[in-house]
Design an enzyme around this catalytic site. Structure first.
Site, PDB file in Angstrom:
ATOM      1  N   CYS A   2       0.861  -1.171   0.000  1.00  0.00           N
ATOM      2  CA  CYS A   2       0.000   0.000   0.000  1.00  0.00           C
ATOM      3  C   CYS A   2       0.905   1.231   0.000  1.00  0.00           C
ATOM      4  O   CYS A   2       2.121   1.113   0.118  1.00  0.00           O
ATOM      5  CB  CYS A   2      -0.859   0.034   1.247  1.00  0.00           C
ATOM      6  SG  CYS A   2      -1.923  -1.399   1.410  1.00  0.00           S
ATOM      7  N   GLY A  28      -1.531   1.174  -4.656  1.00  0.00           N
ATOM      8  CA  GLY A  28      -2.812   0.637  -4.207  1.00  0.00           C
ATOM      9  C   GLY A  28      -3.942   1.362  -4.895  1.00  0.00           C
ATOM     10  O   GLY A  28      -4.008   2.588  -4.844  1.00  0.00           O
ATOM     11  N   ASN A 101       1.504  -0.311   5.578  1.00  0.00           N
ATOM     12  CA  ASN A 101       1.878  -1.030   4.359  1.00  0.00           C
ATOM     13  C   ASN A 101       2.614  -2.286   4.781  1.00  0.00           C
ATOM     14  O   ASN A 101       3.616  -2.206   5.478  1.00  0.00           O
ATOM     15  CB  ASN A 101       2.790  -0.148   3.499  1.00  0.00           C
ATOM     16  CG  ASN A 101       3.432  -0.901   2.335  1.00  0.00           C
ATOM     17  OD1 ASN A 101       4.523  -0.561   1.917  1.00  0.00           O
ATOM     18  ND2 ASN A 101       2.779  -1.903   1.813  1.00  0.00           N
ATOM     19  N   GLY A 102       2.106  -3.436   4.370  1.00  0.00           N
ATOM     20  CA  GLY A 102       2.777  -4.686   4.695  1.00  0.00           C
ATOM     21  C   GLY A 102       1.794  -5.732   5.147  1.00  0.00           C
ATOM     22  O   GLY A 102       0.579  -5.611   4.922  1.00  0.00           O
ATOM     23  N   TYR A 257       9.124  -4.157  -9.580  1.00  0.00           N
ATOM     24  CA  TYR A 257       7.801  -3.757 -10.072  1.00  0.00           C
ATOM     25  C   TYR A 257       7.075  -2.709  -9.231  1.00  0.00           C
ATOM     26  O   TYR A 257       6.500  -1.766  -9.766  1.00  0.00           O
ATOM     27  CB  TYR A 257       6.913  -5.010 -10.173  1.00  0.00           C
ATOM     28  CG  TYR A 257       5.434  -4.728 -10.341  1.00  0.00           C
ATOM     29  CD1 TYR A 257       4.922  -4.224 -11.543  1.00  0.00           C
ATOM     30  CD2 TYR A 257       4.530  -4.962  -9.296  1.00  0.00           C
ATOM     31  CE1 TYR A 257       3.565  -3.963 -11.690  1.00  0.00           C
ATOM     32  CE2 TYR A 257       3.170  -4.705  -9.439  1.00  0.00           C
ATOM     33  CZ  TYR A 257       2.694  -4.210 -10.640  1.00  0.00           C
ATOM     34  OH  TYR A 257       1.353  -3.947 -10.780  1.00  0.00           O
ATOM     35  N   THR A 303       5.966  -0.868 -16.607  1.00  0.00           N
ATOM     36  CA  THR A 303       7.122  -0.981 -15.723  1.00  0.00           C
ATOM     37  C   THR A 303       8.378  -1.505 -16.410  1.00  0.00           C
ATOM     38  O   THR A 303       9.489  -1.119 -16.045  1.00  0.00           O
ATOM     39  CB  THR A 303       6.745  -1.817 -14.477  1.00  0.00           C
ATOM     40  OG1 THR A 303       5.655  -1.151 -13.853  1.00  0.00           O
ATOM     41  CG2 THR A 303       7.885  -1.902 -13.480  1.00  0.00           C
ATOM     42  N   ASP A 365       9.368  -8.099 -20.137  1.00  0.00           N
ATOM     43  CA  ASP A 365       8.549  -7.651 -19.005  1.00  0.00           C
ATOM     44  C   ASP A 365       9.414  -7.635 -17.763  1.00  0.00           C
ATOM     45  O   ASP A 365      10.463  -8.284 -17.715  1.00  0.00           O
ATOM     46  CB  ASP A 365       7.310  -8.538 -18.816  1.00  0.00           C
ATOM     47  CG  ASP A 365       6.138  -7.735 -18.230  1.00  0.00           C
ATOM     48  OD1 ASP A 365       6.389  -6.617 -17.712  1.00  0.00           O
ATOM     49  OD2 ASP A 365       4.998  -8.203 -18.273  1.00  0.00           O
ATOM     50  N   ASP A 366       8.949  -6.876 -16.748  1.00  0.00           N
ATOM     51  CA  ASP A 366       9.744  -6.822 -15.509  1.00  0.00           C
ATOM     52  C   ASP A 366       9.648  -8.138 -14.754  1.00  0.00           C
ATOM     53  O   ASP A 366      10.574  -8.555 -14.074  1.00  0.00           O
ATOM     54  CB  ASP A 366       9.269  -5.669 -14.623  1.00  0.00           C
ATOM     55  CG  ASP A 366       7.767  -5.685 -14.413  1.00  0.00           C
ATOM     56  OD1 ASP A 366       7.062  -4.999 -15.162  1.00  0.00           O
ATOM     57  OD2 ASP A 366       7.297  -6.424 -13.524  1.00  0.00           O
TER      58      ASP A 366
HETATM   59  O1  LIG Z   1       2.253 -12.345 -14.850  1.00  0.00           O
HETATM   60  P1  LIG Z   1       1.233 -11.368 -14.353  1.00  0.00           P
HETATM   61  O2  LIG Z   1       0.414 -11.987 -13.260  1.00  0.00           O
HETATM   62  O3  LIG Z   1       0.408 -10.797 -15.442  1.00  0.00           O
HETATM   63  O4  LIG Z   1       1.983 -10.189 -13.602  1.00  0.00           O
HETATM   64  C1  LIG Z   1       3.084  -9.504 -14.128  1.00  0.00           C
HETATM   65  C2  LIG Z   1       2.677  -8.289 -14.915  1.00  0.00           C
HETATM   66  O5  LIG Z   1       1.884  -7.403 -14.097  1.00  0.00           O
HETATM   67  C3  LIG Z   1       2.541  -6.159 -13.940  1.00  0.00           C
HETATM   68  O6  LIG Z   1       2.030  -5.179 -14.826  1.00  0.00           O
HETATM   69  P2  LIG Z   1       0.868  -4.146 -14.447  1.00  0.00           P
HETATM   70  O7  LIG Z   1      -0.084  -4.078 -15.561  1.00  0.00           O
HETATM   71  O8  LIG Z   1       0.297  -4.486 -13.112  1.00  0.00           O
HETATM   72  O9  LIG Z   1       1.557  -2.742 -14.222  1.00  0.00           O
HETATM   73  P3  LIG Z   1       2.519  -1.835 -15.109  1.00  0.00           P
HETATM   74  O10 LIG Z   1       1.647  -1.053 -16.051  1.00  0.00           O
HETATM   75  O11 LIG Z   1       3.197  -0.980 -14.083  1.00  0.00           O
HETATM   76  O12 LIG Z   1       3.501  -2.689 -15.844  1.00  0.00           O
HETATM   77  C4  LIG Z   1       3.997  -6.433 -14.279  1.00  0.00           C
HETATM   78  O13 LIG Z   1       4.633  -5.267 -14.755  1.00  0.00           O
HETATM   79  C5  LIG Z   1       3.879  -7.481 -15.347  1.00  0.00           C
HETATM   80  O14 LIG Z   1       3.600  -6.876 -16.600  1.00  0.00           O
HETATM   81  N1  LIG Z   2      -0.673  -4.018   0.603  1.00  0.00           N
HETATM   82  C1  LIG Z   2      -0.624  -3.667   1.866  1.00  0.00           C
HETATM   83  O1  LIG Z   2       0.348  -3.147   2.346  1.00  0.00           O
HETATM   84  C2  LIG Z   2      -1.856  -4.035   2.661  1.00  0.00           C
HETATM   85  C3  LIG Z   2      -1.883  -3.608   4.098  1.00  0.00           C
HETATM   86  C4  LIG Z   2      -2.844  -4.476   4.903  1.00  0.00           C
HETATM   87  N2  LIG Z   2      -2.302  -5.795   5.077  1.00  0.00           N
HETATM   88  C5  LIG Z   2      -4.198  -4.531   4.202  1.00  0.00           C
HETATM   89  O2  LIG Z   2      -4.552  -5.538   3.629  1.00  0.00           O
HETATM   90  O3  LIG Z   2      -4.899  -3.550   4.218  1.00  0.00           O
HETATM   91 MG   LIG Z   3       3.464  -4.674 -16.476  1.00  0.00          MG
END
Ligand SMILES: O=P(O)(O)OC[C@H]1O[C@H](OP(=O)(O)OP(=O)(O)O)[C@H](O)[C@@H]1O
Ligand SMILES: NC(=O)CC[C@H](N)C(=O)O
Ligand SMILES: [Mg+2]
Length: 501
Positions: A2, A28, A101-102, A257, A303, A365-366
């Site tokens: 978050c 988030g 966050n966490g 990411y 990303t 991809d990242d």
């Molecule tokens: O294998 P998956 O489960 O699909 O997850 C990985 C993908 O999800 C994320 O992108 P996302 O669209 O969330 O965000 P971005 O636009 O920052 O790349 C990440 O950058 C990969 O592209």
């Molecule tokens: N992604 C997070 O850091 C989530 C914080 C908390 N565990 C929630 O679910 O609200």
């Molecule tokens: Mg992506």
């Protein structure tokens, strides 16, 4: 992951909190909240939705006061109900609000203690509400009418003794100040900074330095593992190490990411780390196939762009933006539910056929987590006329669940779990798949100007830095939080909410 923010200012902080949350929105997208304090009263607005949807002008006008905290949520515990939007509030002692966050890994034990020994009440399934109650109890037992920084730091030290897991936290003690603290492994990020105004110095605590930059605050530094920073309502800053054996092991996936590339995290430029990921991956490609026939390198926005750019440079191959991203669709991976994630990939990305036709394309991809993105993207590349579709990931194969605040609770939802690279390649339909090696990723992030040797790399190597994670725990969170279980909870999400108005 978050996003959290806290500001002690010299005038109303509502707009600054709002602006900071919009900068942290990538952490988030499910819910957002702000609480401010003025003359001993609290003003809270939180709900499901993006920052721009949750706060209307009428809410902003009521969020008065010179200090406050805010949160953007990506649920990793409990449900995605609006009742679990943050900040959370307890009235005793002093009126405390908290944003986290966490993820805590000993939440069952803590919940029991809260009821049976601390005689407190928790109303949701959120681990953050549990964390708040532990902190509140530990501050209450100090028994002070007016808590000092010593009391606040002593309560944080007790939180470290009792809570296990990943946590970066901001909490406001009404009328007294805002405290920020980080778990003894520093798994989740948190920084603080200051800005000078005519009325004096203002302080801000935030998940990422980019929030400070955009609001004109200068970064003082990251919190160390186990450290706390306390800023009193009249603007005095105190810091204290509150853990006996802190050990740096920040989450490496922040650099892959989660974080924005213009953030400095634990002294490391996320942008530079991603460039180095691209370089190292190019070197691996050249080692594995020195005679490769890649015609063009194409990133999967957003990303991966940084790593892909440097990868192309290093290979000496053309870099082309073959996919265009719809800027109005958010991040796919942090959407709740596989159906929404699957649908949004196609809505979000579209191929420019010309860049693919008749070419051997290397898509970058990242990371590959569930495989939702890459499966569809490879299909799109083929439909656009690519001759061969190669795919590489700037991170190693994600094979193990995350338990510290990234919603990957189920090993069976991870495409690489118990599968070889060749098997994943076949499943996603790639002619060649290449993953970054873990030592190279660690070197890309921790081997720049600022050296970091240990990271939480559990999603890649299955080693959990808090030492309390066993198969029984993993099985339990898998049952509770796999996609099917979560989708069952959604129908009841519009529940009676004690905290909102
Ligand atoms: O294998 P998956 O489960 O699909 O997850 C990985 C993908 O999800 C994320 O992108 P996302 O669209 O969330 O965000 P971005 O636009 O920052 O790349 C990440 O950058 C990969 O592209
Ligand atoms: N992604 C997070 O850091 C989530 C914080 C908390 N565990 C929630 O679910 O609200
Ligand atoms: Mg992506």
């Amino acid at each position: 992951m978050c996003g959290i923010v806290g500001i002690v200012g010299k005038s109303n902080v509502n707009q600054a909190l709002y602006d900071a949350l919009t900068v942290l929105q990538h952490r988030g997208q499910d819910a957002a909240g702000i609480v401010t304090s003025d003359s001993g009263k609290l003003f809270l607005r939180k709900d499901n939705g993006l920052v721009r949807d949750v706060f209307q002008q009428r809410h902003m006008q009521r969020l008065v006061g010179n200090m406050g905290i805010g949160h953007v949520r990506y649920p990793t515990a409990g449900s995605s109900s609006s009742a679990e939007a943050q900040p959370f509030y307890v009235n005793s002692p002093y009126g405390i609000t908290l944003a986290h966050n966490g993820n805590l890994t000993n939440v069952d034990q803590l919940t029991k203690e809260i009821y049976e020994s601390d005689l407190r009440h928790v109303n949701t399934n959120s681990d953050s509400e549990v964390l708040l109650n532990v902190f509140a109890h530990e501050l209450a037992v100090r028994g002070k009418l007016q808590p000092t920084e010593e009391d606040v730091f002593a309560a944080v030290a007790k939180v470290h003794e009792r809570c296990v897991g990943g946590y970066a936290v901001v909490a406001m003690v009404t009328g007294y100040g805002i405290v920020g603290f980080r778990d003894p492994h520093a798994i989740r990020p948190i920084v603080f900074g200051q800005r000078h105004t005519d009325q004096g110095v203002e302080y801000m605590i935030a998940s990422e330095s980019v929030a400070l930059d955009v609001l004109g605050f200068s970064l003082i530094r990251d919190l160390a593992p186990g450290e706390a920073v306390y800023i009193t309502a009249d603007g005095k800053l105190h810091t204290r190490q509150c853990a006996p054996n802190p050990r740096y092991a920040p989450c490496i996936f922040e650099h892959v990411y989660l974080a924005r590339s213009d953030s400095l995290m634990d002294g490391v430029s996320v942008y530079k780390a991603r460039l180095r990921m691209g370089e190292k991956l190019a070197d691996k490609i050249l080692r594995e196939r020195p005679e490769h026939d890649i015609d063009v390198v194409i990133p999967i926005p957003d990303t991966s762009r940084t790593a892909a750019l440097e990868l192309a440079n290093r290979l000496g191959v053309k870099f082309r933006e073959g996919f265009v991203k719809n800027r109005y669709i958010g991040r796919t991976f942090i959407m709740p539910g596989q159906a929404a994630r699957k649908k949004s990939v196609r809505q979000k990305l579209n191929a420019i056929d010309l860049e693919f036709r008749g070419k051997n394309v290397m898509l970058v991809d990242d990371s590959i987590v569930r495989g939702t993105t890459c499966k569809q993207i490879i299909q799109m590349a083929r439909e656009a006329g690519a001759k061969n579709v190669y795919f590489c990931s700037a991170a190693p194969a994600v094979r193990y669940p995350n338990v510290y605040g990234i919603d990957m609770p189920s090993a069976h939802e991870l495409i690489a779990h118990n599968r070889s690279t060749e098997e994943v390649a076949e499943l996603i339909g790639a002619d060649w798949l290449i993953y970054q090696d873990l030592p190279d990723l660690i070197d890309a992030v921790g081997g720049g100007k600022v050296k970091i040797e240990n990271f939480d790399c559990a999603v890649f190597d299955g080693k959990y830095v808090t030492g309390d994670i066993d198969d029984v725990y993993l099985h339990k969170i898998e049952q509770a939080r796999n996609d099917l279980s979560k989708s069952k909870g959604v129908a009841g999400s519009a529940i009676i909410d004690l905290y909102n108005n």
